[in-house]
Scaffold this active site. Structure first.
Site, short mmCIF file in Angstrom:
data_model
loop_
_atom_site.label_atom_id
_atom_site.label_comp_id
_atom_site.label_asym_id
_atom_site.label_seq_id
_atom_site.Cartn_x
_atom_site.Cartn_y
_atom_site.Cartn_z
N ASN A 103 12.00 22.67 10.51
CA ASN A 103 12.50 22.35 9.18
C ASN A 103 13.91 22.93 8.99
OD1 ASN A 103 12.46 21.45 6.45
ND2 ASN A 103 10.25 21.78 6.39
N HIS A 133 21.14 44.31 21.39
CA HIS A 133 22.29 45.18 21.62
C HIS A 133 21.80 46.59 21.94
CE1 HIS A 133 25.18 42.20 20.12
NE2 HIS A 133 24.24 41.89 19.24
N ALA A 178 4.77 33.66 6.42
CA ALA A 178 6.14 33.59 5.90
C ALA A 178 6.75 34.98 5.75
CB ALA A 178 6.16 32.86 4.56
N LYS A 198 1.76 41.83 12.11
CA LYS A 198 0.50 42.33 12.70
C LYS A 198 -0.62 41.33 12.44
CE LYS A 198 1.68 47.22 11.93
NZ LYS A 198 1.24 48.47 11.26
#
Length: 199
Positions: A103, A133, A178, A198
């Site tokens: 989406n 990094h 989400a 989790k």
């Protein structure tokens, strides 16, 4: 009642006409039929025409997008949809399976391989990053960076705003809630969510 339009080989665009057998004046074999019997615009011919033209334009955009994605991605299955805007670093490190749907505003930083299985659904604003990094500030200032692959299994649903970090594998049939930040592998057949994500 149906209206048909087909991809004209001579004009290289979708035009009206054709029949169920796919035979047309220009010899096209691709035909698209739109059933209008239950369509709310069926009583207004002008609206019907406008609706069909709009759908025809969408089909043309889909065909154009498919060509772009085939050139961009390293590998691509059938029935792949990417809703713009879409962002990636290279493209050729991205591999998607069949029935892939991403989406709006999907970001894939593909410094390493990013692989998606079949039937993967990605909600808006998701990020998949392979980049890491250095934690040490001097190393970071020296520009040291690594990339780790990301693998998403089959039948996975990634919820809106999720972030999948470098080196993560999400197992088959998993659902990522989400807003989750996924920094470790997620096993198959689970629902996982949160920051950090989790089961």
């Amino acid at each position: 009642k149906q209206i048909a339009f087909h991809k004209c080989k001579k004009r290289n665009r979708w035009v009206f006409g054709g029949n169920r057998s796919g035979k047309t004046e220009c010899g096209a074999v691709e035909c698209l039929y739109i059933a209008l019997g239950e369509h709310p615009y069926r009583k207004n011919k002008g609206d019907v025409f406008g609706w069909v033209v709009s759908l025809s334009q969408q089909v043309q955009r889909d065909v154009a997008q498919k060509k772009i994605l085939q050139k961009l991605f390293g590998a691509m299955g059938k029935e792949v949809t990417v809703v713009p805007p879409f962002w990636c670093d290279y493209g050729y490190n991205i591999e998607v399976g069949d029935f892939f749907y991403a989406n709006h505003n999907t970001v894939i930083q593909d410094g390493a391989k990013v692989r998606f299985g079949n039937n993967v659904f990605i909600a808006p604003d998701c990020v998949f990053t392979t980049a890491e990094h250095a934690v040490d500030p001097k190393m970071r200032a020296d520009g040291i960076e690594i990339a780790k692959p990301v693998t998403i299994g089959n039948n996975v649903w990634i919820g809106a705003g999720a972030v999948i970090l470098a080196g993560v594998t999400v197992g088959d049939n998993a659902v990522i809630g989400a807003g989750s930040v996924v920094r470790k592998d997620i096993p198959a057949n689970v629902v996982a969510a949160g920051v950090p994500c989790k089961v």
